[in-house]
Design a protein around this motif. Structure first.
Motif, short mmCIF file in Angstrom:
data_model
loop_
_atom_site.label_atom_id
_atom_site.label_comp_id
_atom_site.label_asym_id
_atom_site.label_seq_id
_atom_site.Cartn_x
_atom_site.Cartn_y
_atom_site.Cartn_z
N VAL A 183 0.79 -1.33 0.00
CA VAL A 183 -0.08 -0.05 0.00
C VAL A 183 0.91 1.16 -0.18
O VAL A 183 0.52 2.22 -0.64
CB VAL A 183 -0.84 -0.04 1.27
N ALA A 184 2.01 1.30 0.76
CA ALA A 184 2.94 2.25 0.76
C ALA A 184 3.42 2.60 -0.72
O ALA A 184 3.71 3.87 -1.04
CB ALA A 184 3.99 1.88 1.73
N ASP A 185 3.65 1.65 -1.48
CA ASP A 185 4.08 1.91 -2.67
C ASP A 185 3.31 2.51 -3.63
O ASP A 185 3.54 3.75 -4.38
CB ASP A 185 4.69 0.65 -3.36
N ILE A 186 1.73 2.10 -3.43
CA ILE A 186 0.99 2.74 -4.38
C ILE A 186 0.74 4.41 -3.67
O ILE A 186 0.54 5.18 -4.54
CB ILE A 186 -0.58 1.92 -4.17
N GLU A 187 0.63 4.62 -2.50
CA GLU A 187 0.82 5.88 -1.90
C GLU A 187 1.69 6.74 -2.31
O GLU A 187 1.54 8.02 -2.61
CB GLU A 187 0.57 5.92 -0.37
N ARG A 188 2.88 6.36 -2.25
CA ARG A 188 4.03 7.08 -2.79
C ARG A 188 4.02 7.44 -4.14
O ARG A 188 4.06 8.53 -4.56
CB ARG A 188 5.50 6.44 -2.60
N GLN A 189 3.49 6.32 -4.95
CA GLN A 189 3.40 6.90 -6.49
C GLN A 189 2.28 7.87 -6.59
O GLN A 189 2.26 8.80 -7.62
CB GLN A 189 3.10 5.36 -7.30
N ARG A 190 1.30 7.66 -5.85
CA ARG A 190 0.05 8.63 -5.82
C ARG A 190 0.49 10.07 -5.43
O ARG A 190 0.21 11.08 -6.24
CB ARG A 190 -1.12 8.12 -5.07
N LEU A 191 1.38 10.05 -4.41
CA LEU A 191 1.70 11.53 -3.89
C LEU A 191 2.92 11.93 -5.29
O LEU A 191 2.72 13.25 -5.27
CB LEU A 191 2.78 11.11 -2.85
N LEU A 192 3.52 11.09 -5.73
CA LEU A 192 4.51 11.55 -6.78
C LEU A 192 3.55 12.20 -8.01
O LEU A 192 3.77 13.59 -8.55
CB LEU A 192 5.39 10.72 -7.20
N VAL A 193 2.46 11.59 -8.33
CA VAL A 193 1.51 12.09 -9.44
C VAL A 193 0.88 13.26 -9.19
O VAL A 193 0.65 14.43 -9.78
CB VAL A 193 0.35 10.91 -9.76
N SER A 194 0.50 13.32 -7.94
CA SER A 194 -0.06 14.77 -7.41
C SER A 194 1.08 15.70 -6.90
O SER A 194 0.62 17.02 -7.61
CB SER A 194 -0.58 14.49 -5.54
N GLN A 195 2.26 15.48 -6.88
CA GLN A 195 3.30 16.55 -6.88
C GLN A 195 3.30 17.11 -8.48
O GLN A 195 3.39 18.43 -8.69
CB GLN A 195 4.67 16.00 -6.17
N LEU A 196 3.47 16.18 -9.15
CA LEU A 196 3.70 16.53 -10.41
C LEU A 196 2.57 17.40 -11.17
O LEU A 196 2.88 18.21 -11.79
CB LEU A 196 3.84 15.24 -11.53
N GLU A 197 1.24 16.99 -10.60
CA GLU A 197 0.26 17.70 -11.07
C GLU A 197 0.11 19.34 -10.46
O GLU A 197 -0.04 20.41 -11.29
CB GLU A 197 -1.07 17.31 -10.66
N THR A 198 0.73 19.37 -9.27
CA THR A 198 1.02 20.73 -8.69
C THR A 198 1.85 21.57 -9.44
O THR A 198 1.60 22.76 -9.80
CB THR A 198 1.29 20.55 -7.17
N GLN A 199 3.09 20.88 -9.72
CA GLN A 199 4.15 21.57 -10.50
C GLN A 199 3.72 21.98 -11.96
O GLN A 199 3.89 23.18 -12.44
CB GLN A 199 5.41 20.60 -10.54
N ILE A 200 3.04 21.01 -12.56
CA ILE A 200 2.36 21.40 -13.87
C ILE A 200 1.39 22.60 -13.67
O ILE A 200 1.55 23.69 -14.52
CB ILE A 200 1.71 20.11 -14.44
N GLY A 201 0.76 22.74 -12.46
CA GLY A 201 -0.38 24.07 -12.67
C GLY A 201 0.44 24.96 -12.06
O GLY A 201 0.27 26.30 -12.75
N GLN A 202 1.39 25.07 -11.51
CA GLN A 202 2.12 26.28 -11.17
C GLN A 202 3.03 26.71 -12.50
O GLN A 202 3.14 27.83 -12.77
CB GLN A 202 3.19 26.13 -9.86
N ALA A 203 3.45 25.73 -13.14
CA ALA A 203 4.31 26.17 -14.26
C ALA A 203 3.29 26.95 -15.20
O ALA A 203 3.83 27.85 -15.95
CB ALA A 203 4.80 24.87 -14.84
N GLU A 204 1.94 26.30 -15.57
CA GLU A 204 1.22 27.00 -16.40
C GLU A 204 1.02 28.51 -16.05
O GLU A 204 0.50 29.33 -16.81
CB GLU A 204 -0.14 25.91 -16.52
N VAL A 205 0.62 28.65 -14.66
CA VAL A 205 0.27 29.87 -14.16
C VAL A 205 1.52 30.68 -14.27
O VAL A 205 1.36 32.02 -14.57
CB VAL A 205 0.05 29.72 -12.60
N GLU A 206 2.72 30.36 -13.87
CA GLU A 206 3.96 31.07 -14.21
C GLU A 206 4.14 31.62 -15.47
O GLU A 206 4.45 32.73 -15.97
CB GLU A 206 4.95 30.40 -13.69
N ILE A 207 4.03 30.47 -16.34
CA ILE A 207 3.91 30.98 -18.10
C ILE A 207 2.91 32.10 -18.57
O ILE A 207 3.33 32.77 -19.10
CB ILE A 207 3.96 29.42 -18.83
#
Length: 388
Positions: A183-207
């Motif tokens: 379960v921890a592996d899945i949660e870490r991967q889900r957290l990574l996906v969430s972090q990437l989504e956040t970074q994508i949103g910030q990058a879009e706003v900054e651009i």
């Protein structure tokens, strides 16, 4: 009886005067009792006689000064001195003041020119700053392009992480492979996906923000360039160059008018006004080119048709040792009252004359007797000029 005789005497005298006046145009002038000049000596009865005046061929030049101005200084001239063209003759009062006014006008023109150059320099600097700002917007756009590349990489990482999460979830849901993924592996991967989504949103706003800022900066830089170009173009209109140039011309002319120069090369015939005198409507000096002298003769209107071009003439005066000779070079077309006084006391007072110009064979001694009234005898038959 005595009264009757007086009346008869007066009538006889009047008749004699009228007869003598009518004979003036046809008879030679009264002989002058001087052995140096005899108008009647050797005179031919058919020749035309008249009165003349010796003048420079180009006429007498009258040099005036502004009325009311004081003669401040004058060259060390004497009557008979030669002067060259544009040679200063005299200076009237106010020259120093006029020179100061000219210098002030030139200084105002120089100040205006300096101000114009300063404004143009400022305009060039502002234009360079605006161009730099425009270049910075172009650099910002290149940075935005780089951010877009980073955003693309983030999206690719997000897609890979999301795929990995899906695979982990599939393995976890399978009964046979459930133990391979915790379960921890899945949660870490889900957290990574969430972090990437956040970074994508910030990058879009900054651009988006950087793009909007670059667009505004570019538009402002272009407006500055247009405004500065217009200001630089119109900067010269605020300086009254033409009026300042006209002020300099007027001051220059006023300054030059305080120094009177000779308009031609000539000889000083007379000096009427001296240093310290105040100029009036009379000339200050009289000039004339005495290297070419003529005799301007006044001939009775009835005899003008007898005078022919190139006719020879003799000019007499008690001032000469020998009579002068010359040739008729022109005849006037105007008939009017004479300007010279006839020495004959019985001459008609209402006579009319025309002008005849005689070119003298020699300027000596005529050049030393400008304006001298002389007696003129013109031959009615032309003959070639005699050698001097």
């Amino acid at each position: 009886m005595r009264t009757f005789l007086m009346i008869v005497g007066l009538l006889a005298a009047a008749a004699a005067g009228w007869y003598a006046g009518t004979r003036t145009a046809d008879s030679p002038p009264i002989a002058v009792s001087n052995k140096k000049s005899s108008a009647t000596s050797g005179a031919k009865p058919g020749n035309v006689h008249g009165i003349g005046r010796l003048e420079p061929r180009a006429g007498i030049i009258r040099i005036f000064a502004p009325s009311g101005q004081r003669i401040e200084s004058m060259g060390d001239f004497q009557i008979g001195d030669p002067v060259q063209k544009d040679q200063p003759l005299f200076v009237v009062s106010g020259r120093t003041l006029r020179e100061m006014e000219l210098q002030m006008a030139e200084a105002r023109r120089a100040d205006a020119e300096n101000q114009l150059q300063f404004e143009k320099s400022q305009g060039r600097l502002k234009k360079q700053a605006a161009q730099l700002a425009l270049q910075e917007t172009q650099a910002a756009r290149r940075k935005i392009d780089s951010q877009r590349t980073g955003l693309t990489l983030l999206r690719e990482q997000h897609d890979a992480a999301a795929s990995q999460l899906n695979r982990l979830q599939s393995v976890r849901e399978n009964e046979l492979t459930r133990k391979l993924v915790g379960v921890a592996d899945i949660e870490r991967q889900r957290l990574l996906v969430s972090q990437l989504e956040t970074q994508i949103g910030q990058a879009e706003v900054e651009i988006e923000m950087a793009l909007n800022q670059a667009n505004r900066a570019e538009q402002a830089a272009k407006i500055d360039l247009d405004t500065i170009g217009f200001v630089v173009k119109q900067s010269g209109l605020g300086v009254p160059k033409k009026s300042l140039d006209k002020a300099i011309e007027a001051a220059q002319e006023a300054w030059e008018m305080t120094e009177i120069s000779s308009p031609v090369a000539a000889t000083i015939l007379d000096i009427v006004v001296r240093t310290g005198d105040t100029a009036t409507n009379q000339p200050v000096m009289l000039l004339g080119n005495t290297e070419t002298m003529v005799c301007v003769a006044e001939i009775n209107e009835a005899k003008m048709t007898d005078v022919k071009d190139q006719a020879r003439a003799t000019i007499s005066s008690p001032a000469f040792d020998l009579p002068l000779t010359g040739t008729v070079i022109s005849k006037g077309v105007m008939i009017g009252p004479p300007s010279m006084t006839d020495p004959n006391p019985f001459a008609s007072v209402d006579r009319k004359t025309g002008q005849v110009v005689i070119q003298l064979d020699s300027n000596i001694p005529a050049k030393h007797f400008v304006n001298l009234q002389v007696e003129v005898e013109i031959e009615t038959t032309t003959s070639p000029p005699t050698a001097e």
